[in-house]
Design a protein around this motif. Structure first.
Motif, PDB file in Angstrom:
ATOM      1  N   PRO A  14       0.802  -1.232   0.000  1.00  0.00           N
ATOM      2  CA  PRO A  14       0.000   0.000   0.000  1.00  0.00           C
ATOM      3  C   PRO A  14       0.834   1.280   0.000  1.00  0.00           C
ATOM      4  O   PRO A  14       1.837   1.387   0.723  1.00  0.00           O
ATOM      5  N   TYR A  15       0.396   2.214  -0.793  1.00  0.00           N
ATOM      6  CA  TYR A  15       0.981   3.559  -0.784  1.00  0.00           C
ATOM      7  C   TYR A  15       0.916   4.160   0.615  1.00  0.00           C
ATOM      8  O   TYR A  15       1.814   4.901   1.032  1.00  0.00           O
ATOM      9  N   TRP A  16      -0.132   3.847   1.343  1.00  0.00           N
ATOM     10  CA  TRP A  16      -0.332   4.424   2.680  1.00  0.00           C
ATOM     11  C   TRP A  16       0.777   4.056   3.649  1.00  0.00           C
ATOM     12  O   TRP A  16       0.998   4.765   4.639  1.00  0.00           O
ATOM     13  N   TRP A  17       1.453   2.941   3.403  1.00  0.00           N
ATOM     14  CA  TRP A  17       2.517   2.509   4.310  1.00  0.00           C
ATOM     15  C   TRP A  17       3.759   3.392   4.218  1.00  0.00           C
ATOM     16  O   TRP A  17       4.651   3.296   5.069  1.00  0.00           O
ATOM     17  N   GLU A  18       3.835   4.235   3.207  1.00  0.00           N
ATOM     18  CA  GLU A  18       4.969   5.159   3.122  1.00  0.00           C
ATOM     19  C   GLU A  18       4.956   6.124   4.311  1.00  0.00           C
ATOM     20  O   GLU A  18       5.983   6.374   4.940  1.00  0.00           O
ATOM     21  N   ALA A  19       3.787   6.682   4.618  1.00  0.00           N
ATOM     22  CA  ALA A  19       3.670   7.633   5.718  1.00  0.00           C
ATOM     23  C   ALA A  19       3.350   6.950   7.045  1.00  0.00           C
ATOM     24  O   ALA A  19       3.610   7.520   8.107  1.00  0.00           O
ATOM     25  N   SER A  73      -5.624  -0.741   6.563  1.00  0.00           N
ATOM     26  CA  SER A  73      -4.536   0.084   6.007  1.00  0.00           C
ATOM     27  C   SER A  73      -4.398  -0.100   4.500  1.00  0.00           C
ATOM     28  O   SER A  73      -3.438   0.381   3.906  1.00  0.00           O
ATOM     29  N   ARG A  74      -5.363  -0.788   3.883  1.00  0.00           N
ATOM     30  CA  ARG A  74      -5.282  -1.079   2.450  1.00  0.00           C
ATOM     31  C   ARG A  74      -6.394  -0.428   1.638  1.00  0.00           C
ATOM     32  O   ARG A  74      -6.391  -0.501   0.417  1.00  0.00           O
ATOM     33  N   ASN A  75      -7.373   0.178   2.289  1.00  0.00           N
ATOM     34  CA  ASN A  75      -8.533   0.718   1.581  1.00  0.00           C
ATOM     35  C   ASN A  75      -8.195   2.046   0.904  1.00  0.00           C
ATOM     36  O   ASN A  75      -7.089   2.567   1.028  1.00  0.00           O
ATOM     37  N   GLN A 263      -8.620  -3.979  -5.509  1.00  0.00           N
ATOM     38  CA  GLN A 263      -7.265  -3.586  -5.897  1.00  0.00           C
ATOM     39  C   GLN A 263      -7.135  -2.071  -5.973  1.00  0.00           C
ATOM     40  O   GLN A 263      -8.117  -1.381  -6.265  1.00  0.00           O
ATOM     41  N   ILE A 264      -5.932  -1.582  -5.751  1.00  0.00           N
ATOM     42  CA  ILE A 264      -5.668  -0.146  -5.847  1.00  0.00           C
ATOM     43  C   ILE A 264      -4.276   0.054  -6.444  1.00  0.00           C
ATOM     44  O   ILE A 264      -3.347  -0.727  -6.178  1.00  0.00           O
ATOM     45  N   ILE A 265      -4.156   1.108  -7.243  1.00  0.00           N
ATOM     46  CA  ILE A 265      -2.849   1.554  -7.704  1.00  0.00           C
ATOM     47  C   ILE A 265      -2.670   3.025  -7.343  1.00  0.00           C
ATOM     48  O   ILE A 265      -3.647   3.753  -7.168  1.00  0.00           O
ATOM     49  N   ALA A 266      -1.425   3.429  -7.208  1.00  0.00           N
ATOM     50  CA  ALA A 266      -1.088   4.846  -7.011  1.00  0.00           C
ATOM     51  C   ALA A 266      -0.201   5.281  -8.171  1.00  0.00           C
ATOM     52  O   ALA A 266       0.787   4.614  -8.497  1.00  0.00           O
ATOM     53  N   VAL A 340       3.378   4.206 -12.471  1.00  0.00           N
ATOM     54  CA  VAL A 340       2.695   3.734 -11.263  1.00  0.00           C
ATOM     55  C   VAL A 340       3.760   3.433 -10.222  1.00  0.00           C
ATOM     56  O   VAL A 340       4.798   2.838 -10.533  1.00  0.00           O
ATOM     57  N   THR A 341       3.519   3.859  -9.000  1.00  0.00           N
ATOM     58  CA  THR A 341       4.499   3.624  -7.932  1.00  0.00           C
ATOM     59  C   THR A 341       4.126   2.479  -7.011  1.00  0.00           C
ATOM     60  O   THR A 341       5.000   1.839  -6.432  1.00  0.00           O
ATOM     61  N   HIS A 342       2.808   2.218  -6.844  1.00  0.00           N
ATOM     62  CA  HIS A 342       2.348   1.184  -5.913  1.00  0.00           C
ATOM     63  C   HIS A 342       1.156   0.441  -6.502  1.00  0.00           C
ATOM     64  O   HIS A 342       0.317   1.048  -7.174  1.00  0.00           O
ATOM     65  N   THR A 343       1.087  -0.845  -6.245  1.00  0.00           N
ATOM     66  CA  THR A 343      -0.094  -1.646  -6.562  1.00  0.00           C
ATOM     67  C   THR A 343      -0.301  -2.647  -5.436  1.00  0.00           C
ATOM     68  O   THR A 343       0.649  -3.284  -4.983  1.00  0.00           O
ATOM     69  N   TRP A 344      -1.546  -2.754  -4.979  1.00  0.00           N
ATOM     70  CA  TRP A 344      -1.811  -3.636  -3.846  1.00  0.00           C
ATOM     71  C   TRP A 344      -3.278  -4.033  -3.834  1.00  0.00           C
ATOM     72  O   TRP A 344      -4.076  -3.541  -4.624  1.00  0.00           O
ATOM     73  N   SER A 345      -3.630  -4.922  -2.927  1.00  0.00           N
ATOM     74  CA  SER A 345      -5.012  -5.341  -2.796  1.00  0.00           C
ATOM     75  C   SER A 345      -5.315  -5.666  -1.343  1.00  0.00           C
ATOM     76  O   SER A 345      -4.419  -5.752  -0.501  1.00  0.00           O
ATOM     77  N   GLY A 346      -6.585  -5.855  -1.060  1.00  0.00           N
ATOM     78  CA  GLY A 346      -7.035  -6.238   0.275  1.00  0.00           C
ATOM     79  C   GLY A 346      -8.449  -6.779   0.173  1.00  0.00           C
ATOM     80  O   GLY A 346      -9.167  -6.495  -0.788  1.00  0.00           O
TER      81      GLY A 346
END
Length: 435
Positions: A14-19, A73-75, A263-266, A340-346
């Motif tokens: 997740p992109y969110w894990w950066e911060a 933390s993945r939404n 799924q989400i991408i940033a 794209v910098t991040h791709t993840w799912s939950g």
């Protein structure tokens, strides 16, 4: 030609894990006994823990992975409190009073989330930017217009529709046939919100145990024995708050929650001018497709966070990200080739009637099935199930009146999803071709 999702710099997390990187909590010995054991340390479980601990109960929150590693933390961080049926469809299904009771619960839940974040001082970029929902067809636009009228009439929500000729004031795209704006929907940074929620729960006196998978619950005359990977705990009461990660330890609940991968991408940073053109009001965004797309500016306004159900059957996050990228560039053709910098799912937790559920089964309290709208529903249901456990009148909630359904031959593995996803995708394609 190398595709953006093939780049070695793309992070499959997740992109969110950066911060807000997840952390392993200090390992503490399991207590022999507690007043309440909570299975699941996401938004629901921690919200329940805060309510209970502040009422003087001893609370152990048991999480199989690192706390927050699931959907919390993945939404996408869109604070909607959505129901999957529009107001009109809900009135047809439940009658006027029943439908409005459920919709008003969402209104209270949104207000509660805002008040909680402000009161606790959680710095998670929460803001009420509103949401624009794009109509994939002219018929969908008419449906959004009827829904906006009912929202204004029955709920006091100042929803409005925006015609296709004017939609550039909301979104820099010609993809949609107009859309609906709701000002009562906001956004936040889910990783930072989770971190704040965890801090509040621990300061309130709840003990949170990561890496402590629950293997089973056994009812006793004076409560429960909770078997975990690290030992057993005696608990007077138990709350199950596992939503899309409900497992074999609680088979009755597992038969009633359908885990569906979202799924989400940033994107890479796009620049202020590009973001101002594509998302001029900084709103949360979505559409009316069956394989729903949801997207938004990142909290710093510099890139797009784009999610959806497309590619939900792909286990490889790069492959699911390619499906999302195609949808992103169909809506915004100017982004073709953008990085794209991040791709993840939950996992999201769906139910067969598409409603969240709360209640008590064989003495076990539960709250789950948020159908992709857990940012608002999960903290609210966590608080409500705790109040219900405490016997407080505030714990009454209209959702508990609805039977928690399952289906024959369903045991927790959604074998039917490939057929459903293929059918929904085909219908979306046909709708677009006919529009």
């Amino acid at each position: 030609m190398t595709q953006p999702l093939d780049a070695p710099t793309v992070k499959c997390e997740p992109y969110w894990w950066e911060a807000a990187p997840l952390v392993a909590l200090p390992e503490e010995p399991l207590p022999k006994a507690v007043d309440v054991a909570i299975v699941g340390a996401g938004y629901t479980g921690l919200s329940a823990a805060i309510t209970l601990a502040r009422r003087g109960r001893s609370v152990a929150v048991l999480e199989a992975e690192r706390p927050g590693e699931g959907a919390s933390s993945r939404n996408g961080g869109i604070a909607s409190g959505n129901l999957k049926y529009g107001v009109g469809a809900m009135i047809e299904r439940f009658g006027r009073d029943g439908a409005l009771a459920l919709y008003n619960e969402g209104k209270q839940a949104r207000e509660s989330l805002k008040a909680f974040i402000e009161t606790e001082g959680i710095q998670c970029h929460f803001a009420m930017h509103g949401r624009f929902t794009g109509a994939n067809t002219p018929a969908h636009y008419e449906g959004l217009a009827r829904d906006a009228e009912l929202l204004r009439k029955h709920l006091g929500v100042e929803a409005e529709v925006v015609a296709r000729a004017e939609q550039h004031r909301e979104i820099g795209s010609d993809f949609y046939h107009g859309g609906q704006v709701r000002p009562d929907i906001g956004g936040l940074h889910p990783g930072l919100f989770f971190r704040g929620l965890l801090d509040v729960a621990r300061k309130a006196g709840a003990t949170v145990f990561g890496g402590t998978r629950v293997a089973g619950l056994k009812r006793k005359s004076q409560g429960f024995t909770v078997a975990t990977a690290r030992g057993r705990i005696a608990a007077r009461d138990v709350i199950v708050a596992t939503n899309g990660y409900t497992g074999a330890a609680t088979p009755w609940f597992r038969r009633r929650v359908i885990p569906i991968r979202s799924q989400i991408i940033a994107t890479e940073p796009l620049g202020a001018n590009m973001m101002a053109r594509l998302m001029p009001k900084g709103r949360m965004l979505g559409d009316t497709s069956r394989l729903y797309n949801y997207y938004r500016p990142a909290p710093d306004g510099g890139r797009i966070i784009f999610g959806g159900r497309a590619g939900a059957l792909a286990a490889d996050p790069r492959e699911s990200g390619r499906h999302l990228y195609r949808n992103l560039t169909a809506i915004f053709p100017d982004l073709q080739g953008i990085g794209v910098t991040h791709t993840w799912s939950g996992n999201t937790g769906y139910t067969f009637d598409l409603l969240p559920h709360i209640g008590v089964k064989d003495g076990v309290h539960y709250a789950m099935g948020f159908c992709g709208s857990g940012v608002v529903w999960a903290p609210w249901f966590g608080r409500k199930i705790a109040e219900k456990l405490l016997g407080e009148p505030a714990g009454a909630i209209p959702f508990e009146q609805h039977r928690f359904q399952t289906r024959p031959l369903y045991w927790g593995q959604p074998w039917f999803l490939p057929f459903v996803m293929t059918w929904y995708g085909a219908r979306d394609w046909i709708d677009r071709k006919r529009a």
